[in-house]
Design a protein around this motif. Structure first.
Motif, PDB file in Angstrom:
ATOM      1  N   ASN A 202       1.668   2.784  21.476  1.00 41.18           N
ATOM      2  CA  ASN A 202       0.299   3.128  21.825  1.00 41.18           C
ATOM      3  C   ASN A 202      -0.420   3.317  20.491  1.00 41.18           C
ATOM      4  OD1 ASN A 202      -2.064   3.984  22.984  1.00 41.18           O
ATOM      5  ND2 ASN A 202      -1.310   6.035  23.457  1.00 41.18           N
ATOM      6  N   VAL A 203      -1.269   2.368  20.130  1.00 37.73           N
ATOM      7  CA  VAL A 203      -1.861   2.336  18.791  1.00 37.73           C
ATOM      8  C   VAL A 203      -3.369   2.529  18.885  1.00 37.73           C
ATOM      9  CG1 VAL A 203      -2.197   0.912  16.748  1.00 37.73           C
ATOM     10  CG2 VAL A 203      -0.048   0.796  17.976  1.00 37.73           C
ATOM     11  N   LYS A 204      -3.883   3.436  18.057  1.00 39.75           N
ATOM     12  CA  LYS A 204      -5.327   3.644  17.961  1.00 39.75           C
ATOM     13  C   LYS A 204      -5.910   2.927  16.753  1.00 39.75           C
ATOM     14  CE  LYS A 204      -5.229   8.115  20.214  1.00 39.75           C
ATOM     15  NZ  LYS A 204      -5.368   9.554  20.047  1.00 39.75           N
ATOM     16  N   ASN A 205      -5.074   2.692  15.743  1.00 38.58           N
ATOM     17  CA  ASN A 205      -5.540   2.040  14.521  1.00 38.58           C
ATOM     18  C   ASN A 205      -4.335   1.499  13.766  1.00 38.58           C
ATOM     19  OD1 ASN A 205      -7.311   1.142  12.585  1.00 38.58           O
ATOM     20  ND2 ASN A 205      -7.654   3.141  11.656  1.00 38.58           N
ATOM     21  N   ILE A 206      -4.584   0.546  12.870  1.00 43.69           N
ATOM     22  CA  ILE A 206      -3.538   0.105  11.961  1.00 43.69           C
ATOM     23  C   ILE A 206      -4.065   0.225  10.537  1.00 43.69           C
ATOM     24  CG2 ILE A 206      -2.568  -1.481  13.667  1.00 43.69           C
ATOM     25  CD1 ILE A 206      -3.438  -3.761  11.792  1.00 43.69           C
ATOM     26  N   ILE A 207      -3.144   0.514   9.635  1.00 45.31           N
ATOM     27  CA  ILE A 207      -3.463   0.568   8.207  1.00 45.31           C
ATOM     28  C   ILE A 207      -2.454  -0.320   7.503  1.00 45.31           C
ATOM     29  CG2 ILE A 207      -3.555   2.030   6.161  1.00 45.31           C
ATOM     30  CD1 ILE A 207      -4.442   4.331   8.021  1.00 45.31           C
ATOM     31  N   ILE A 208      -2.966  -1.268   6.741  1.00 51.10           N
ATOM     32  CA  ILE A 208      -2.092  -2.179   6.002  1.00 51.10           C
ATOM     33  C   ILE A 208      -1.987  -1.672   4.568  1.00 51.10           C
ATOM     34  CG2 ILE A 208      -1.708  -4.541   5.240  1.00 51.10           C
ATOM     35  CD1 ILE A 208      -3.414  -5.435   7.644  1.00 51.10           C
TER      36      ILE A 208
ATOM     37  N   LEU B  22      -6.783 -16.135  15.603  1.00 50.19           N
ATOM     38  CA  LEU B  22      -6.301 -15.957  16.976  1.00 50.19           C
ATOM     39  C   LEU B  22      -7.128 -14.927  17.737  1.00 50.19           C
ATOM     40  CD1 LEU B  22      -2.431 -15.847  16.376  1.00 50.19           C
ATOM     41  CD2 LEU B  22      -3.803 -17.775  17.169  1.00 50.19           C
ATOM     42  N   ILE B  23      -7.777 -14.031  17.004  1.00 53.18           N
ATOM     43  CA  ILE B  23      -8.566 -12.960  17.603  1.00 53.18           C
ATOM     44  C   ILE B  23      -9.850 -12.790  16.803  1.00 53.18           C
ATOM     45  CG2 ILE B  23      -6.623 -11.704  18.613  1.00 53.18           C
ATOM     46  CD1 ILE B  23      -6.648  -9.890  16.133  1.00 53.18           C
ATOM     47  N   SER B  24     -10.846 -12.179  17.417  1.00 55.30           N
ATOM     48  CA  SER B  24     -12.092 -11.930  16.696  1.00 55.30           C
ATOM     49  C   SER B  24     -12.055 -10.590  15.968  1.00 55.30           C
ATOM     50  CB  SER B  24     -13.282 -11.976  17.660  1.00 55.30           C
ATOM     51  OG  SER B  24     -13.108 -11.033  18.686  1.00 55.30           O
ATOM     52  N   GLU B  25     -11.213  -9.673  16.419  1.00 58.88           N
ATOM     53  CA  GLU B  25     -11.065  -8.372  15.777  1.00 58.88           C
ATOM     54  C   GLU B  25     -10.156  -8.499  14.557  1.00 58.88           C
ATOM     55  OE1 GLU B  25      -9.936  -9.153  18.807  1.00 58.88           O
ATOM     56  OE2 GLU B  25     -10.877  -7.923  20.310  1.00 58.88           O
ATOM     57  N   SER B  26      -9.998  -7.404  13.809  1.00 56.39           N
ATOM     58  CA  SER B  26      -9.075  -7.423  12.674  1.00 56.39           C
ATOM     59  C   SER B  26      -7.632  -7.216  13.140  1.00 56.39           C
ATOM     60  CB  SER B  26      -9.456  -6.373  11.638  1.00 56.39           C
ATOM     61  OG  SER B  26      -9.424  -5.076  12.213  1.00 56.39           O
ATOM     62  N   TRP B  27      -7.440  -6.636  14.325  1.00 60.12           N
ATOM     63  CA  TRP B  27      -6.103  -6.480  14.902  1.00 60.12           C
ATOM     64  C   TRP B  27      -6.219  -6.284  16.411  1.00 60.12           C
ATOM     65  CZ3 TRP B  27      -4.845  -1.930  17.466  1.00 60.12           C
ATOM     66  CH2 TRP B  27      -5.698  -0.851  17.232  1.00 60.12           C
ATOM     67  N   LEU B  28      -5.136  -6.592  17.102  1.00 56.02           N
ATOM     68  CA  LEU B  28      -5.101  -6.424  18.553  1.00 56.02           C
ATOM     69  C   LEU B  28      -3.655  -6.274  19.006  1.00 56.02           C
ATOM     70  CD1 LEU B  28      -6.613  -6.540  21.329  1.00 56.02           C
ATOM     71  CD2 LEU B  28      -6.162  -9.003  21.305  1.00 56.02           C
TER      72      LEU B  28
ATOM     73  N   TYR C  54       3.390  -6.792  21.361  1.00 54.06           N
ATOM     74  CA  TYR C  54       3.049  -7.807  20.374  1.00 54.06           C
ATOM     75  C   TYR C  54       1.794  -7.338  19.652  1.00 54.06           C
ATOM     76  CZ  TYR C  54       6.445 -11.093  22.215  1.00 54.06           C
ATOM     77  OH  TYR C  54       7.612 -11.698  22.592  1.00 54.06           O
ATOM     78  N   LEU C  55       1.694  -7.710  18.404  1.00 56.39           N
ATOM     79  CA  LEU C  55       0.557  -7.332  17.582  1.00 56.39           C
ATOM     80  C   LEU C  55       0.075  -8.560  16.828  1.00 56.39           C
ATOM     81  CD1 LEU C  55      -1.233  -5.154  16.089  1.00 56.39           C
ATOM     82  CD2 LEU C  55       0.611  -5.046  14.416  1.00 56.39           C
ATOM     83  N   VAL C  56      -1.238  -8.762  16.825  1.00 59.50           N
ATOM     84  CA  VAL C  56      -1.859  -9.787  15.993  1.00 59.50           C
ATOM     85  C   VAL C  56      -2.762  -9.045  15.014  1.00 59.50           C
ATOM     86  CG1 VAL C  56      -3.394 -11.776  15.898  1.00 59.50           C
ATOM     87  CG2 VAL C  56      -1.879 -11.486  17.851  1.00 59.50           C
ATOM     88  N   PHE C  57      -2.629  -9.374  13.729  1.00 59.11           N
ATOM     89  CA  PHE C  57      -3.528  -8.774  12.754  1.00 59.11           C
ATOM     90  C   PHE C  57      -3.870  -9.786  11.675  1.00 59.11           C
ATOM     91  CE2 PHE C  57       0.628  -7.901  11.006  1.00 59.11           C
ATOM     92  CZ  PHE C  57       0.482  -7.985   9.627  1.00 59.11           C
ATOM     93  N   LYS C  58      -5.013  -9.528  11.037  1.00 60.30           N
ATOM     94  CA  LYS C  58      -5.491 -10.402   9.970  1.00 60.30           C
ATOM     95  C   LYS C  58      -5.554  -9.588   8.682  1.00 60.30           C
ATOM     96  CE  LYS C  58      -9.189 -11.564  12.395  1.00 60.30           C
ATOM     97  NZ  LYS C  58     -10.416 -12.201  12.872  1.00 60.30           N
TER      98      LYS C  58
ATOM     99  N   SER D 123      -3.561 -15.350  10.381  1.00 62.27           N
ATOM    100  CA  SER D 123      -3.413 -14.447  11.521  1.00 62.27           C
ATOM    101  C   SER D 123      -1.913 -14.289  11.714  1.00 62.27           C
ATOM    102  CB  SER D 123      -4.023 -15.049  12.784  1.00 62.27           C
ATOM    103  OG  SER D 123      -5.413 -15.128  12.676  1.00 62.27           O
ATOM    104  N   VAL D 124      -1.444 -13.052  11.737  1.00 65.43           N
ATOM    105  CA  VAL D 124      -0.014 -12.778  11.802  1.00 65.43           C
ATOM    106  C   VAL D 124       0.319 -12.244  13.189  1.00 65.43           C
ATOM    107  CG1 VAL D 124       1.893 -11.472  10.774  1.00 65.43           C
ATOM    108  CG2 VAL D 124      -0.001 -12.259   9.330  1.00 65.43           C
TER     109      VAL D 124
END
Length: 149
Positions: free
Chosen positions: A137-143, A39-45, A81-85, A127-128
C-alpha cells in the motif's frame, strides 16, 4: 490515580504502535523490463488491479513488433506491480539495487548507467516495470540515486 495510569498506558501504547509503523521493510522484487516509451502519464503507478495491468500491457503490445507478445500477468493477492519513470540527467537507464517500504513510502535505490540498447531507441529515461513480491500500500515513492563508480 486510575485516570493517570490509564492516560500513561494509552500514551505508551501510542508510542509503541507509532514506532511499529515506522519500521523499514525490505521488499523482494523482480525487474520485468525497461521500456524506451512511456507506459503511464504519472511519474509512478502501482498496478493493483487487473484493469491497470491490462491497460499497461495494451501499450506494451501496441509498441511490440513481430508476432510474439509479452504475456499479461494475472493479478495476484500476494504481489504488486509498479511502473515508474526515473529522472536521469547524464545516463539513460538504471539498475535497481534495493526497494524498501517505510510508512507507506517506497524507497527505490538505483544506480544510473548508460544502456546502449535503449540509446539506440531513445535518449529519454525509461519506463521501468517491476514486480513486487509483496502486496504493498504505497502513498509515494522516493528514488535514491547512486553514482556508478
Amino acid at each position: 490515580m486510575k485516570y493517570i495510569f490509564t492516560l500513561l498506558l494509552m500514551s505508551l501504547l501510542g508510542c509503541i504502535s507509532q514506532s511499529a509503523n515506522s519500521t523499514e521493510v525490505s521488499i523482494d522484487f523482480e525487474e520485468v523490463n525497461h521500456f524506451s516509451y512511456p507506459l503511464i502519464s504519472e511519474s509512478w503507478l502501482v498496478l493493483d488491479t487487473q484493469k491497470k495491468i491490462d491497460s499497461v500491457y495494451s501499450i506494451i503490445h501496441s509498441q511490440t513488433q513481430g508476432s510474439r507478445l509479452a504475456p499479461i500477468p494475472t493479478m495476484n493477492e500476494d504481489e504488486s506491480y509498479l511502473v515508474f519513470k526515473p529522472v536521469l540527467k547524464n545516463t539513460n537507464d538504471i539498475e535497481i539495487k534495493k526497494i524498501l517500504l517505510k510508512n507507506s513510502i517506497l524507497y527505490i535505490e538505483v544506480v544510473e548507467f548508460s544502456n546502449p540498447e535503449i540509446l539506440k531507441l531513445s535518449r529519454a529515461s525509461p519506463s521501468v516495470l517491476v514486480k513486487l513480491l509483496t502486496k504493498v500500500n504505497v502513498k509515494n515513492i522516493i528514488i535514491k540515486y547512486q553514482k556508478n563508480h
